[in-house]
Design a protein around this motif. Structure first.
Motif, PDB file in Angstrom:
ATOM      1  N   ALA A  79       0.831  -1.211   0.000  1.00  0.00           N
ATOM      2  CA  ALA A  79       0.000   0.000   0.000  1.00  0.00           C
ATOM      3  C   ALA A  79       0.861   1.255   0.000  1.00  0.00           C
ATOM      4  CB  ALA A  79      -0.929  -0.002   1.214  1.00  0.00           C
ATOM      5  N   ARG A  80       1.910   1.250   0.788  1.00  0.00           N
ATOM      6  CA  ARG A  80       2.788   2.431   0.823  1.00  0.00           C
ATOM      7  C   ARG A  80       3.516   2.629  -0.494  1.00  0.00           C
ATOM      8  NH1 ARG A  80       5.033   4.465   6.367  1.00  0.00           N
ATOM      9  NH2 ARG A  80       3.170   4.154   7.583  1.00  0.00           N
ATOM     10  N   ALA A  81       3.871   1.529  -1.159  1.00  0.00           N
ATOM     11  CA  ALA A  81       4.556   1.651  -2.444  1.00  0.00           C
ATOM     12  C   ALA A  81       3.604   2.136  -3.537  1.00  0.00           C
ATOM     13  CB  ALA A  81       5.167   0.308  -2.832  1.00  0.00           C
ATOM     14  N   ALA A  82       2.376   1.605  -3.561  1.00  0.00           N
ATOM     15  CA  ALA A  82       1.435   1.937  -4.622  1.00  0.00           C
ATOM     16  C   ALA A  82       0.662   3.233  -4.353  1.00  0.00           C
ATOM     17  CB  ALA A  82       0.451   0.780  -4.820  1.00  0.00           C
ATOM     18  N   PHE A  83       0.318   3.490  -3.089  1.00  0.00           N
ATOM     19  CA  PHE A  83      -0.503   4.652  -2.724  1.00  0.00           C
ATOM     20  C   PHE A  83       0.100   5.330  -1.505  1.00  0.00           C
ATOM     21  CE2 PHE A  83      -3.246   1.255  -4.373  1.00  0.00           C
ATOM     22  CZ  PHE A  83      -3.750   1.863  -5.506  1.00  0.00           C
ATOM     23  N   SER A  84       1.258   5.913  -1.663  1.00  0.00           N
ATOM     24  CA  SER A  84       1.992   6.428  -0.508  1.00  0.00           C
ATOM     25  C   SER A  84       1.234   7.514   0.251  1.00  0.00           C
ATOM     26  CB  SER A  84       3.363   6.950  -0.936  1.00  0.00           C
ATOM     27  OG  SER A  84       3.213   8.009  -1.859  1.00  0.00           O
ATOM     28  N   THR A  85       0.566   8.415  -0.437  1.00  0.00           N
ATOM     29  CA  THR A  85      -0.163   9.489   0.245  1.00  0.00           C
ATOM     30  C   THR A  85      -1.363   8.952   1.008  1.00  0.00           C
ATOM     31  OG1 THR A  85       0.518  11.062  -1.455  1.00  0.00           O
ATOM     32  CG2 THR A  85      -1.354  11.685  -0.098  1.00  0.00           C
ATOM     33  N   GLN A  86      -2.163   8.125   0.342  1.00  0.00           N
ATOM     34  CA  GLN A  86      -3.361   7.579   0.970  1.00  0.00           C
ATOM     35  C   GLN A  86      -3.023   6.638   2.123  1.00  0.00           C
ATOM     36  OE1 GLN A  86      -2.683   7.690  -2.252  1.00  0.00           O
ATOM     37  NE2 GLN A  86      -4.453   8.355  -3.437  1.00  0.00           N
ATOM     38  N   ALA A  87      -1.958   5.864   1.989  1.00  0.00           N
ATOM     39  CA  ALA A  87      -1.594   4.890   3.022  1.00  0.00           C
ATOM     40  C   ALA A  87      -1.163   5.567   4.320  1.00  0.00           C
ATOM     41  CB  ALA A  87      -0.480   3.973   2.523  1.00  0.00           C
ATOM     42  N   THR A  88      -0.767   6.811   4.238  1.00  0.00           N
ATOM     43  CA  THR A  88      -0.358   7.533   5.450  1.00  0.00           C
ATOM     44  C   THR A  88      -1.398   8.559   5.892  1.00  0.00           C
ATOM     45  OG1 THR A  88       0.913   9.083   4.099  1.00  0.00           O
ATOM     46  CG2 THR A  88       2.104   7.202   5.026  1.00  0.00           C
ATOM     47  N   GLY A  89      -2.647   8.423   5.408  1.00  0.00           N
ATOM     48  CA  GLY A  89      -3.726   9.276   5.894  1.00  0.00           C
ATOM     49  C   GLY A  89      -4.027  10.500   5.047  1.00  0.00           C
ATOM     50  N   SER A  90      -3.462  10.607   3.848  1.00  0.00           N
ATOM     51  CA  SER A  90      -3.692  11.769   2.976  1.00  0.00           C
ATOM     52  C   SER A  90      -3.449  13.083   3.724  1.00  0.00           C
ATOM     53  CB  SER A  90      -5.103  11.742   2.389  1.00  0.00           C
ATOM     54  OG  SER A  90      -5.290  10.581   1.617  1.00  0.00           O
ATOM     55  N   LEU A  91      -2.328  13.125   4.436  1.00  0.00           N
ATOM     56  CA  LEU A  91      -2.005  14.287   5.268  1.00  0.00           C
ATOM     57  C   LEU A  91      -1.555  15.467   4.419  1.00  0.00           C
ATOM     58  CD1 LEU A  91      -0.064  12.472   8.134  1.00  0.00           C
ATOM     59  CD2 LEU A  91      -2.468  13.139   8.075  1.00  0.00           C
ATOM     60  N   LEU A  92      -1.970  16.651   4.824  1.00  0.00           N
ATOM     61  CA  LEU A  92      -1.532  17.891   4.172  1.00  0.00           C
ATOM     62  C   LEU A  92      -0.565  18.573   5.118  1.00  0.00           C
ATOM     63  CD1 LEU A  92      -4.965  19.146   2.816  1.00  0.00           C
ATOM     64  CD2 LEU A  92      -3.183  17.935   1.573  1.00  0.00           C
ATOM     65  N   ARG A  93       0.539  19.046   4.570  1.00  0.00           N
ATOM     66  CA  ARG A  93       1.596  19.628   5.395  1.00  0.00           C
ATOM     67  C   ARG A  93       1.961  21.025   4.918  1.00  0.00           C
ATOM     68  NH1 ARG A  93       4.277  15.368   8.087  1.00  0.00           N
ATOM     69  NH2 ARG A  93       3.675  13.330   7.309  1.00  0.00           N
ATOM     70  N   GLN A  94       2.429  21.820   5.867  1.00  0.00           N
ATOM     71  CA  GLN A  94       3.096  23.082   5.555  1.00  0.00           C
ATOM     72  C   GLN A  94       4.477  22.939   6.159  1.00  0.00           C
ATOM     73  OE1 GLN A  94       0.645  26.287   7.049  1.00  0.00           O
ATOM     74  NE2 GLN A  94      -0.116  26.712   5.002  1.00  0.00           N
ATOM     75  N   GLY A  95       5.442  22.728   5.302  1.00  0.00           N
ATOM     76  CA  GLY A  95       6.783  22.427   5.796  1.00  0.00           C
ATOM     77  C   GLY A  95       6.763  21.079   6.501  1.00  0.00           C
ATOM     78  N   ASP A  96       7.219  21.047   7.747  1.00  0.00           N
ATOM     79  CA  ASP A  96       7.225  19.813   8.527  1.00  0.00           C
ATOM     80  C   ASP A  96       5.982  19.653   9.391  1.00  0.00           C
ATOM     81  OD1 ASP A  96       9.682  19.143   7.488  1.00  0.00           O
ATOM     82  OD2 ASP A  96      10.812  20.074   9.120  1.00  0.00           O
ATOM     83  N   THR A  97       5.089  20.628   9.355  1.00  0.00           N
ATOM     84  CA  THR A  97       3.908  20.609  10.219  1.00  0.00           C
ATOM     85  C   THR A  97       2.714  20.010   9.489  1.00  0.00           C
ATOM     86  OG1 THR A  97       4.691  22.627  11.289  1.00  0.00           O
ATOM     87  CG2 THR A  97       2.382  22.036  11.634  1.00  0.00           C
ATOM     88  N   VAL A  98       2.072  19.030  10.118  1.00  0.00           N
ATOM     89  CA  VAL A  98       0.854  18.449   9.564  1.00  0.00           C
ATOM     90  C   VAL A  98      -0.303  19.402   9.865  1.00  0.00           C
ATOM     91  CG1 VAL A  98      -0.784  16.535   9.704  1.00  0.00           C
ATOM     92  CG2 VAL A  98       1.680  16.082   9.789  1.00  0.00           C
TER      93      VAL A  98
END
Length: 197
Positions: free
Chosen positions: A38-57
């Motif tokens: 899942a992380r290889a095929a859908f890396s963004t979705q597999a980690t919760g589709s997080l949006l970041r500004q710099g290092d801050t979620v």
């Protein structure tokens, strides 16, 4: 030690070994392989589709967040008060007097805030989604908020409308669902545009 006891131990050994192998293979290796794939095929979705500004979620594009004030586009109302641990709808039927009263009050409030007639208020701004955390609104719900957001930010309505258009996603595969606007992404785009002025 009797021969019966030895036979009993001999009978249990394969069962225990098979159980241990099944536990390791299905309980550990299968889970690790599924997660890695899942992380290889859908890396963004597999980690919760997080949006970041710099290092801050900042949040997840899959979960609504409350935005208060005229400077922001507002999401759909949430029966769960935007708490992911309490995700749920109100479970009130459309005929429920409390639901009718809540919707009527929300329509009047939004119409007054946006300076439009009550009949112009899109239904998704006054109705709660089934999970209570719908991160998206209709383009009509975004457009009705344009003038207020532009005025509060000192931006032109056309500039804010362009951000809404840029953040509008069409039907899934061109067929399923309706066009929609992710409120968190739109508000982040507003902040980015404001920082460039």
């Amino acid at each position: 030690m009797s021969s019966q006891t030895l036979q009993d131990r001999a009978a249990w050994r394969p069962a225990l070994v098979l159980s241990l192998i099944a536990l390791l293979v299905m309980g550990l290796l299968y889970s690790l392989a599924g997660t890695a794939l899942a992380r290889a095929a859908f890396s963004t979705q597999a980690t919760g589709s997080l949006l970041r500004q710099g290092d801050t979620v900042i949040g997840s594009s899959l979960v609504a967040q409350p935005f208060v004030g005229d400077r922001w586009f507002h999401p759909r109302p949430s029966a769960a008060k935007y708490d992911p641990m309490a995700a749920a709808g109100s479970n009130q039927a459309r005929s429920n007097p409390d639901a009718i009263k809540r919707v009527d009050e929300a329509i009047a409030e939004i119409a007054a805030r946006e300076g439009v007639a009550p009949a112009q208020v899109p239904s998704d701004l006054v109705t709660q989604s089934g999970g209570g955390l719908d991160p998206e609104i209709s383009p009509a719900a975004a457009r009705i908020q344009l003038a207020r957001v532009a005025r509060a930010r000192g931006m032109s309505v056309d500039a804010v409308a362009a951000l809404v258009q840029a953040n509008t996603v069409g039907k899934q595969f061109g067929v399923f669902g309706q066009p929609r606007v992710n409120v968190l992404k739109l508000n982040l785009a507003l902040e980015a545009a404001a920082s460039k002025q």
